[in-house]
Design a protein around this motif. Structure first.
Motif, PDB file in Angstrom:
ATOM      1  N   ASP A 255      36.133  46.416  34.334  1.00  0.00           N
ATOM      2  CA  ASP A 255      36.545  45.020  34.323  1.00  0.00           C
ATOM      3  C   ASP A 255      37.540  44.867  33.174  1.00  0.00           C
ATOM      4  O   ASP A 255      37.215  45.180  32.025  1.00  0.00           O
ATOM      5  N   ILE A 256      38.749  44.399  33.490  1.00  0.00           N
ATOM      6  CA  ILE A 256      39.805  44.360  32.465  1.00  0.00           C
ATOM      7  C   ILE A 256      40.201  42.916  32.126  1.00  0.00           C
ATOM      8  O   ILE A 256      41.199  42.701  31.446  1.00  0.00           O
ATOM      9  N   SER A 257      39.429  41.931  32.570  1.00  0.00           N
ATOM     10  CA  SER A 257      39.822  40.527  32.468  1.00  0.00           C
ATOM     11  C   SER A 257      40.298  40.131  31.071  1.00  0.00           C
ATOM     12  O   SER A 257      41.353  39.516  30.909  1.00  0.00           O
ATOM     13  N   PHE A 258      39.531  40.474  30.050  1.00  0.00           N
ATOM     14  CA  PHE A 258      39.854  40.011  28.704  1.00  0.00           C
ATOM     15  C   PHE A 258      40.796  40.952  27.962  1.00  0.00           C
ATOM     16  O   PHE A 258      41.116  40.720  26.797  1.00  0.00           O
ATOM     17  N   TYR A 259      41.249  42.025  28.635  1.00  0.00           N
ATOM     18  CA  TYR A 259      42.168  42.964  28.008  1.00  0.00           C
ATOM     19  C   TYR A 259      43.626  42.692  28.368  1.00  0.00           C
ATOM     20  O   TYR A 259      44.522  43.288  27.803  1.00  0.00           O
ATOM     21  N   ARG A 260      43.854  41.783  29.331  1.00  0.00           N
ATOM     22  CA  ARG A 260      45.235  41.495  29.711  1.00  0.00           C
ATOM     23  C   ARG A 260      45.962  40.793  28.573  1.00  0.00           C
ATOM     24  O   ARG A 260      45.432  39.858  27.963  1.00  0.00           O
ATOM     25  N   ASP A 261      47.216  41.224  28.309  1.00  0.00           N
ATOM     26  CA  ASP A 261      47.974  40.621  27.212  1.00  0.00           C
ATOM     27  C   ASP A 261      48.458  39.218  27.553  1.00  0.00           C
ATOM     28  O   ASP A 261      48.866  38.458  26.676  1.00  0.00           O
ATOM     29  N   ASP A 262      48.396  38.845  28.842  1.00  0.00           N
ATOM     30  CA  ASP A 262      48.817  37.500  29.236  1.00  0.00           C
ATOM     31  C   ASP A 262      47.630  36.638  29.645  1.00  0.00           C
ATOM     32  O   ASP A 262      47.772  35.669  30.375  1.00  0.00           O
TER      33      ASP A 262
ATOM     34  N   LEU B  66      49.638  46.700  42.918  1.00  0.00           N
ATOM     35  CA  LEU B  66      50.373  46.874  41.666  1.00  0.00           C
ATOM     36  C   LEU B  66      51.627  46.011  41.719  1.00  0.00           C
ATOM     37  O   LEU B  66      52.452  46.165  42.606  1.00  0.00           O
ATOM     38  N   GLN B  67      51.736  45.094  40.766  1.00  0.00           N
ATOM     39  CA  GLN B  67      52.934  44.259  40.691  1.00  0.00           C
ATOM     40  C   GLN B  67      53.558  44.369  39.310  1.00  0.00           C
ATOM     41  O   GLN B  67      54.440  45.174  39.088  1.00  0.00           O
ATOM     42  N   SER B  68      53.088  43.584  38.349  1.00  0.00           N
ATOM     43  CA  SER B  68      53.719  43.568  37.028  1.00  0.00           C
ATOM     44  C   SER B  68      53.425  44.828  36.224  1.00  0.00           C
ATOM     45  O   SER B  68      54.217  45.246  35.396  1.00  0.00           O
ATOM     46  N   GLY B  69      52.267  45.438  36.454  1.00  0.00           N
ATOM     47  CA  GLY B  69      51.843  46.594  35.666  1.00  0.00           C
ATOM     48  C   GLY B  69      50.899  46.227  34.541  1.00  0.00           C
ATOM     49  O   GLY B  69      50.346  47.106  33.877  1.00  0.00           O
ATOM     50  N   ARG B  70      50.671  44.929  34.333  1.00  0.00           N
ATOM     51  CA  ARG B  70      49.837  44.503  33.210  1.00  0.00           C
ATOM     52  C   ARG B  70      48.356  44.812  33.424  1.00  0.00           C
ATOM     53  O   ARG B  70      47.628  45.071  32.470  1.00  0.00           O
ATOM     54  N   THR B  71      47.900  44.790  34.663  1.00  0.00           N
ATOM     55  CA  THR B  71      46.509  45.165  34.934  1.00  0.00           C
ATOM     56  C   THR B  71      46.268  46.622  34.576  1.00  0.00           C
ATOM     57  O   THR B  71      45.247  46.967  33.971  1.00  0.00           O
ATOM     58  N   ILE B  72      47.211  47.493  34.931  1.00  0.00           N
ATOM     59  CA  ILE B  72      47.062  48.920  34.636  1.00  0.00           C
ATOM     60  C   ILE B  72      47.123  49.162  33.127  1.00  0.00           C
ATOM     61  O   ILE B  72      46.348  49.959  32.579  1.00  0.00           O
ATOM     62  N   ARG B  73      48.021  48.462  32.457  1.00  0.00           N
ATOM     63  CA  ARG B  73      48.084  48.598  30.994  1.00  0.00           C
ATOM     64  C   ARG B  73      46.753  48.206  30.377  1.00  0.00           C
ATOM     65  O   ARG B  73      46.237  48.886  29.480  1.00  0.00           O
ATOM     66  N   ALA B  74      46.176  47.109  30.850  1.00  0.00           N
ATOM     67  CA  ALA B  74      44.884  46.658  30.337  1.00  0.00           C
ATOM     68  C   ALA B  74      43.791  47.687  30.628  1.00  0.00           C
ATOM     69  O   ALA B  74      42.940  47.960  29.782  1.00  0.00           O
ATOM     70  N   ALA B  75      43.818  48.264  31.833  1.00  0.00           N
ATOM     71  CA  ALA B  75      42.817  49.272  32.198  1.00  0.00           C
ATOM     72  C   ALA B  75      42.910  50.495  31.297  1.00  0.00           C
ATOM     73  O   ALA B  75      41.885  51.059  30.882  1.00  0.00           O
ATOM     74  N   LEU B  76      44.113  50.900  30.970  1.00  0.00           N
ATOM     75  CA  LEU B  76      44.281  52.043  30.060  1.00  0.00           C
ATOM     76  C   LEU B  76      43.739  51.713  28.671  1.00  0.00           C
ATOM     77  O   LEU B  76      43.140  52.568  28.006  1.00  0.00           O
ATOM     78  N   ASN B  77      43.946  50.469  28.229  1.00  0.00           N
ATOM     79  CA  ASN B  77      43.384  50.051  26.943  1.00  0.00           C
ATOM     80  C   ASN B  77      41.864  50.161  26.950  1.00  0.00           C
ATOM     81  O   ASN B  77      41.250  50.619  25.982  1.00  0.00           O
ATOM     82  N   VAL B  78      41.245  49.707  28.054  1.00  0.00           N
ATOM     83  CA  VAL B  78      39.790  49.809  28.175  1.00  0.00           C
ATOM     84  C   VAL B  78      39.355  51.270  28.116  1.00  0.00           C
ATOM     85  O   VAL B  78      38.435  51.635  27.374  1.00  0.00           O
TER      86      VAL B  78
END
Length: 199
Positions: free
Chosen positions: A66-73, A104-116
């Motif tokens: 779950d990456i909800s709170f990791y998104r930079d936006d 996959l659109q902006s890429g921000r979900t994947i960035r957040a997932a990598l952070n997790v």
């Protein structure tokens, strides 16, 4: 999403995921990866990963993030997430991971997932798999395996519905309306008075 309709039905999705499984199997063999760990991103990514995991007959249990709170936006887009716990069945240090998402659109979900993931450890590699990709990339993130490429009109959106059956819906983006809780621009203290004085 409003005025939505089925864009790809369950039979089409099954065929797409089958082709993805074959491509992913070839990529794993090409890279000589032994016992990869597959992880799906909630919610649609988990649905797709579950199908792929079964087709590839992977030994390790399926993980999910779950990456909800990791998104930079997170604060800017006003998300109201239904938070689900992340689950990784084993440690990920020096493991080869397969990260799965639905669209996959902006890429921000994947960035957040990598952070997790990097909060849990340091993997040896990450293969990115997405059911669909569409225009609108904001970050330099590209999937290794992708099921289909969506060409959409401005204001259009696609969303995976499921899990039984899995169908891709296509419709118009719901425009966000202003509310009392939305942020507004406010002049610093004293600025308004000075502006009035100069008029």
């Amino acid at each position: 999403m409003i005025n939505s309709e089925i864009w790809k039905d369950s039979a089409e999705i099954d065929g797409i995921i089958g082709r993805m499984a074959n491509e992913l199997r070839s990529l794993i063999a090409e890279r000589a990866i032994d016992a990869p760990l597959m992880i799906g991103i909630h919610t649609g990514g988990v649905w797709v990963a579950d199908r792929l995991h079964e087709m590839l007959e992977l030994a390790e249990p399926l993980g999910h993030l779950d990456i909800s709170f990791y998104r930079d936006d997170f604060t800017r887009i006003g998300m109201h997430p239904q938070v689900r716990p992340s689950y990784l069945p084993v440690g990920i240090d020096d493991r080869h991971l397969i990260l799965v998402d639905d669209v996959l659109q902006s890429g921000r979900t994947i960035r957040a997932a990598l952070n997790v993931l990097f909060d849990y450890g340091r993997p040896a590699s990450v293969i990115l798999v997405t059911l669909s990709e569409r225009d609108g990339r904001e970050l330099p993130i590209e999937p290794n395996v992708v099921g289909l490429h969506a060409k959409l009109e401005p204001g259009e959106q696609i969303k995976l519905s499921g899990p039984h059956p899995l169908v891709l819906m296509r419709g118009q983006s719901a425009k966000k309306t202003a509310t009392k809780t939305d942020k507004v621009s406010v002049d610093p203290p004293g600025k308004s008075a000075k502006s009035e004085a100069r008029r």
